[in-house]
Design a protein around this motif. Sequence first.
Motif, PDB file in Angstrom:
ATOM      1  N   VAL A  41      42.588   3.408  57.067  1.00  0.00           N
ATOM      2  CA  VAL A  41      42.507   2.964  58.462  1.00  0.00           C
ATOM      3  C   VAL A  41      41.576   3.878  59.245  1.00  0.00           C
ATOM      4  O   VAL A  41      40.782   3.425  60.087  1.00  0.00           O
ATOM      5  CB  VAL A  41      43.910   2.930  59.097  1.00  0.00           C
ATOM      6  CG1 VAL A  41      43.817   2.716  60.606  1.00  0.00           C
ATOM      7  CG2 VAL A  41      44.759   1.830  58.449  1.00  0.00           C
ATOM      8  N   GLU A  42      41.638   5.170  58.974  1.00  0.00           N
ATOM      9  CA  GLU A  42      40.727   6.104  59.643  1.00  0.00           C
ATOM     10  C   GLU A  42      39.272   5.790  59.310  1.00  0.00           C
ATOM     11  O   GLU A  42      38.391   5.895  60.175  1.00  0.00           O
ATOM     12  CB  GLU A  42      41.071   7.538  59.232  1.00  0.00           C
ATOM     13  CG  GLU A  42      42.427   8.035  59.760  1.00  0.00           C
ATOM     14  CD  GLU A  42      42.768   9.424  59.254  1.00  0.00           C
ATOM     15  OE1 GLU A  42      41.951   9.993  58.496  1.00  0.00           O
ATOM     16  OE2 GLU A  42      43.854   9.931  59.598  1.00  0.00           O
ATOM     17  N   HIS A  43      39.017   5.380  58.073  1.00  0.00           N
ATOM     18  CA  HIS A  43      37.654   4.987  57.699  1.00  0.00           C
ATOM     19  C   HIS A  43      37.194   3.794  58.530  1.00  0.00           C
ATOM     20  O   HIS A  43      36.053   3.744  59.007  1.00  0.00           O
ATOM     21  CB  HIS A  43      37.589   4.622  56.215  1.00  0.00           C
ATOM     22  CG  HIS A  43      37.639   5.809  55.296  1.00  0.00           C
ATOM     23  ND1 HIS A  43      36.933   6.971  55.521  1.00  0.00           N
ATOM     24  CD2 HIS A  43      38.307   5.992  54.129  1.00  0.00           C
ATOM     25  CE1 HIS A  43      37.167   7.832  54.540  1.00  0.00           C
ATOM     26  NE2 HIS A  43      38.010   7.262  53.685  1.00  0.00           N
ATOM     27  N   LEU A  44      38.090   2.813  58.714  1.00  0.00           N
ATOM     28  CA  LEU A  44      37.721   1.644  59.512  1.00  0.00           C
ATOM     29  C   LEU A  44      37.454   2.032  60.961  1.00  0.00           C
ATOM     30  O   LEU A  44      36.523   1.517  61.598  1.00  0.00           O
ATOM     31  CB  LEU A  44      38.833   0.592  59.440  1.00  0.00           C
ATOM     32  CG  LEU A  44      39.042  -0.078  58.067  1.00  0.00           C
ATOM     33  CD1 LEU A  44      40.215  -1.057  58.137  1.00  0.00           C
ATOM     34  CD2 LEU A  44      37.780  -0.795  57.601  1.00  0.00           C
ATOM     35  N   LEU A  45      38.254   2.929  61.490  1.00  0.00           N
ATOM     36  CA  LEU A  45      38.023   3.391  62.863  1.00  0.00           C
ATOM     37  C   LEU A  45      36.685   4.101  62.978  1.00  0.00           C
ATOM     38  O   LEU A  45      35.982   3.965  63.990  1.00  0.00           O
ATOM     39  CB  LEU A  45      39.167   4.309  63.293  1.00  0.00           C
ATOM     40  CG  LEU A  45      40.542   3.629  63.461  1.00  0.00           C
ATOM     41  CD1 LEU A  45      41.629   4.678  63.703  1.00  0.00           C
ATOM     42  CD2 LEU A  45      40.500   2.629  64.621  1.00  0.00           C
ATOM     43  N   ASP A  46      36.301   4.851  61.940  1.00  0.00           N
ATOM     44  CA  ASP A  46      34.996   5.522  61.948  1.00  0.00           C
ATOM     45  C   ASP A  46      33.851   4.513  61.974  1.00  0.00           C
ATOM     46  O   ASP A  46      32.749   4.823  62.439  1.00  0.00           O
ATOM     47  CB  ASP A  46      34.856   6.425  60.717  1.00  0.00           C
ATOM     48  CG  ASP A  46      35.767   7.643  60.786  1.00  0.00           C
ATOM     49  OD1 ASP A  46      36.207   7.982  61.903  1.00  0.00           O
ATOM     50  OD2 ASP A  46      36.046   8.237  59.731  1.00  0.00           O
TER      51      ASP A  46
END
Length: 332
Positions: A41-46
């Motif tokens: 999810v953090e990757h998607l936010l990035d």
Amino acid sequence: MTRPIARVLALLEILQGGGTRTVAELAGRLDVDERTVRRYVEHLLDLDIPVRSVRGRYGGYRLAPGYRMPPLMLTDEEALAVLLGLVAGRRAGLVTTSVAAAESAVAKVRRVLPEALGRRLDALLEVADFTAPARAALTAEAEVLLAVAEAARDQRPIRLAYTAAHGRSSERVVEPYGVVAHSGRWYLTGFDSSAGQVRTFRVDRIERAEPQDGTFSAPTDFDPMRQVLTGIAEAPHRHDVAVRIDATAEEIRAVFPPSIAILEADGAWTRACIRAERLDWIPPRLAALDRPFVIEQPDALRDRMRALADRLTGYAGSDSSATSSNAPSSSN
């Protein structure tokens, strides 16, 4: 692209299905632990993708209302497959659009790729070469190709406006059995109601294709590819060639594929029937086969075979020292 990135994209696909997905559900579908889901999810936010966290007993993750997926998000392997497919299809002459349309498609795919991935694919396309020469595309209208393919899939008759090789135009209703790509051309094969038999049509010669009412059932044992190759081999040509060969069909196919020769069993031998505009290419192939054969027709092929044999005998008897003395010298 690495496997984790592929799973990040898989997570995005799941979230696009709508609703709130619990961490446990996402972990199960992605086959990872819950901590890894949070990292994805953090990757998607990035990537500026608005993933919202929902707290509570039934909380999890969902996409922000109104969010739409970018036009194209591909892994490295997917992007490579798309671009190489476009390039290879264009070189093989199978792209059923103008060159400009193919170039435009490549450019659009390239524009929406991440910069780093785009640079890597650019490098491959710049340095890659092909052993097979590029074929000039005999462009069939994309709409016609799609129309006949859809009719074949749905087993619906289709009316064709067709121009034959000799220039005669006609209209006919065909029950399409299949579409085949061969040597840079697309072919449609099926039952031609006006001729009362199965026929093969070049798609680039179809001016119009209109689906008709009703359905049909194609023969269960019909092989569109074999039908097209046989039709090409049987097409009228200047010379009708018949050669009996002491070899199996498999051995003969190594030099005379189905699009060139029709094979018939003749006792322990096999007869190859070939229709050809020219005869000069046949003797070298018979020599390459290196099996006993008898030329039944035409007489002109026997003459060409004898001439090739004389040349080969002359080459075999040449003085190697004389040949070497005539060869250009090389320097280190």
